[in-house]
Design a protein around this motif. Structure first.
Motif, mmCIF file in Angstrom:
data_model
loop_
_atom_site.group_PDB
_atom_site.id
_atom_site.type_symbol
_atom_site.label_atom_id
_atom_site.label_comp_id
_atom_site.label_asym_id
_atom_site.label_seq_id
_atom_site.Cartn_x
_atom_site.Cartn_y
_atom_site.Cartn_z
ATOM 1 N N GLN A 58 57.402 44.517 -36.253
ATOM 2 C CA GLN A 58 58.704 44.786 -36.866
ATOM 3 C C GLN A 58 59.426 45.954 -36.201
ATOM 4 O O GLN A 58 60.660 46.031 -36.240
ATOM 5 N N SER A 59 58.668 46.838 -35.568
ATOM 6 C CA SER A 59 59.298 47.978 -34.884
ATOM 7 C C SER A 59 60.128 47.540 -33.682
ATOM 8 O O SER A 59 60.933 48.314 -33.155
ATOM 9 N N LEU A 60 59.947 46.289 -33.224
ATOM 10 C CA LEU A 60 60.688 45.784 -32.070
ATOM 11 C C LEU A 60 62.049 45.203 -32.443
ATOM 12 O O LEU A 60 62.850 44.898 -31.553
ATOM 13 N N LEU A 61 62.303 45.037 -33.724
ATOM 14 C CA LEU A 61 63.586 44.472 -34.155
ATOM 15 C C LEU A 61 64.755 45.333 -33.675
ATOM 16 O O LEU A 61 64.739 46.559 -33.818
ATOM 17 N N GLY A 62 65.740 44.679 -33.084
ATOM 18 C CA GLY A 62 66.921 45.400 -32.619
ATOM 19 C C GLY A 62 66.741 46.128 -31.311
ATOM 20 O O GLY A 62 67.600 46.924 -30.920
ATOM 21 N N HIS A 63 65.636 45.870 -30.608
ATOM 22 C CA HIS A 63 65.378 46.536 -29.328
ATOM 23 C C HIS A 63 65.063 45.491 -28.251
ATOM 24 O O HIS A 63 63.911 45.361 -27.806
ATOM 25 N N PRO A 64 66.065 44.729 -27.816
ATOM 26 C CA PRO A 64 65.821 43.653 -26.843
ATOM 27 C C PRO A 64 65.257 44.139 -25.515
ATOM 28 O O PRO A 64 64.483 43.430 -24.872
ATOM 29 N N HIS A 65 65.626 45.347 -25.093
ATOM 30 C CA HIS A 65 65.105 45.864 -23.826
ATOM 31 C C HIS A 65 63.603 46.121 -23.917
ATOM 32 O O HIS A 65 62.854 45.796 -22.979
ATOM 33 N N TRP A 66 63.160 46.702 -25.033
ATOM 34 C CA TRP A 66 61.731 46.928 -25.221
ATOM 35 C C TRP A 66 60.984 45.602 -25.336
ATOM 36 O O TRP A 66 59.849 45.482 -24.881
ATOM 37 N N LYS A 121 61.702 42.849 -23.769
ATOM 38 C CA LYS A 121 61.530 42.329 -22.409
ATOM 39 C C LYS A 121 60.438 43.079 -21.655
ATOM 40 O O LYS A 121 59.642 42.479 -20.914
ATOM 41 N N ILE A 122 60.392 44.405 -21.847
ATOM 42 C CA ILE A 122 59.362 45.212 -21.184
ATOM 43 C C ILE A 122 57.975 44.814 -21.675
ATOM 44 O O ILE A 122 57.038 44.640 -20.881
ATOM 45 N N LEU A 123 57.843 44.632 -22.987
ATOM 46 C CA LEU A 123 56.551 44.227 -23.545
ATOM 47 C C LEU A 123 56.168 42.824 -23.094
ATOM 48 O O LEU A 123 54.991 42.547 -22.832
ATOM 49 N N ALA A 124 57.157 41.933 -23.003
ATOM 50 C CA ALA A 124 56.874 40.577 -22.515
ATOM 51 C C ALA A 124 56.368 40.627 -21.079
ATOM 52 O O ALA A 124 55.456 39.877 -20.702
ATOM 53 N N PHE A 125 56.945 41.502 -20.270
ATOM 54 C CA PHE A 125 56.502 41.652 -18.877
ATOM 55 C C PHE A 125 55.053 42.127 -18.820
ATOM 56 O O PHE A 125 54.224 41.551 -18.117
ATOM 57 N N ILE A 145 58.297 37.034 -28.651
ATOM 58 C CA ILE A 145 58.594 37.242 -27.237
ATOM 59 C C ILE A 145 58.389 35.981 -26.414
ATOM 60 O O ILE A 145 58.546 36.007 -25.203
ATOM 61 N N GLY A 146 58.040 34.882 -27.085
ATOM 62 C CA GLY A 146 57.932 33.617 -26.375
ATOM 63 C C GLY A 146 59.237 33.180 -25.748
ATOM 64 O O GLY A 146 59.273 32.324 -24.857
#
Length: 232
Positions: free
Chosen positions: A51-59, A61-65, A137-138
Motif C-alpha cells: 500500500q505504500s506504493l500507491l501514488g508513486h508510479p516512479h517507485w 517502475k524501479i521496484l518492477a525493474f 506491478i505486473g
C-alpha cells in the motif's frame, strides 16, 4: 572482516549455537502454537509495504525493474566487482572466493528446489496470489518479473543474497562488507513489496540457509582447508 574464520580443528562451541538458532526458527514457523503469529506478521508486512506504493508510479517502475532478472544481474555485477577490486588479495584468491560462492549458491538453489518443489511439492502461493493488491506491478513488463508464484518457499533470491552477505562479512574489509550488506538488504525489499514472497519466505527460506552456510564454512575449518588447498 566482521567474522573470524575457524582455522583450527572443529569446535562445537562455534557451530552448534548457530544450528540451534537455525532449528529454533524453523520449528517456531511450523508449530501450530506459533504459526498464527508468523501468518499475521506475513499479511501485515505485505499489505503495509504494498500500500505504500500507491501514488508513486516512479517507485513502482524501479521496484518492477529490481524484481526482474535485470535486478539480479545488477547485484551479480556489483558483488563480483566488489571482490575483484580488492587490492590485498591475489587473483587466485579472488577467483577462488567468487567461484566458491557461485558454486554454493547454485547447489543451494538446485537442492532447495528439488526438496521443496519436486519431492515435497508443497503449495505455498505468494501474497500476490492470495491477498488483494493495492499496486500490481505486473503492468510493467520487464523480463521475468517475479511478482506471482504458487511456490514462494523457499525464497531463492533471498538465499542468494544472504549467502553472499554472510560470505562478504567473513571475507571483505568492513567498508566493502557494509556496502554489500546494504545492497543485499535493499534488494530484499522489491519481492516483499510487490508480493513475490512472504516475509517468512525470506526469513526461513533465505536467512536460515545463509546462516547455515556461514556456520558450515566459517565456524568449522572447512573454508580454511579449501582455501589452503586451492588458493594458498
Amino acid at each position: 572482516p566482521f567474522f573470524e574464520t575457524q582455522e583450527k580443528k572443529f569446535s562445537a562451541t562455534g557451530f552448534l549455537p548457530v544450528i540451534f538458532i537455525f532449528a529454533a526458527l524453523l520449528i517456531s514457523w511450523l508449530l501450530p502454537l506459533t504459526q498464527p503469529f508468523w501468518a499475521y506478521l506475513d499479511e501485515k508486512t505485505f499489505l503495509t509495504l504494498n500500500q505504500s506504493l500507491l501514488g508513486h508510479p516512479h517507485w513502482q517502475k524501479i521496484l518492477a525493474f529490481f524484481n526482474s532478472r535485470n535486478g539480479d544481474w545488477f547485484f551479480e555485477f556489483f558483488f563480483i566487482s566488489i571482490y575483484l577490486t580488492q587490492k590485498q588479495k591475489t587473483a587466485r584468491q579472488k577467483s577462488f572466493e567468487i567461484l566458491l560462492i557461485i558454486g554454493l549458491v547454485i547447489f543451494l538453489q538446485l537442492a532447495t528446489n528439488l526438496i521443496f518443489r519436486q519431492i515435497l511439492s508443497l503449495p505455498h502461493p505468494s501474497p500476490s496470489k492470495t491477498l488483494p493488491l493495492a499496486v500490481n506491478i505486473g503492468q510493467y513488463h520487464f523480463w521475468h518479473n517475479n511478482y506471482k508464484t504458487s511456490h514462494s518457499f523457499p525464497a531463492n533470491h533471498a538465499i542468494t543474497l544472504f549467502t553472499c552477505l554472510f560470505f562478504a562479512c567473513a571475507n571483505l574489509a568492513k567498508k566493502r562488507a557494509l556496502s554489500t550488506a546494504l545492497v543485499c538488504l535493499l534488494l530484499l525489499l522489491p519481492r516483499l513489496m510487490v508480493g513475490g514472497h512472504w516475509l517468512t519466505d525470506v526469513i526461513f527460506g533465505g536467512f536460515t540457509f545463509g546462516l547455515f552456510c556461514w556456520a558450515l564454512f566459517f565456524k568449522t575449518p572447512l573454508y580454511a582447508y579449501l582455501k589452503n588447498k586451492l588458493a594458498p
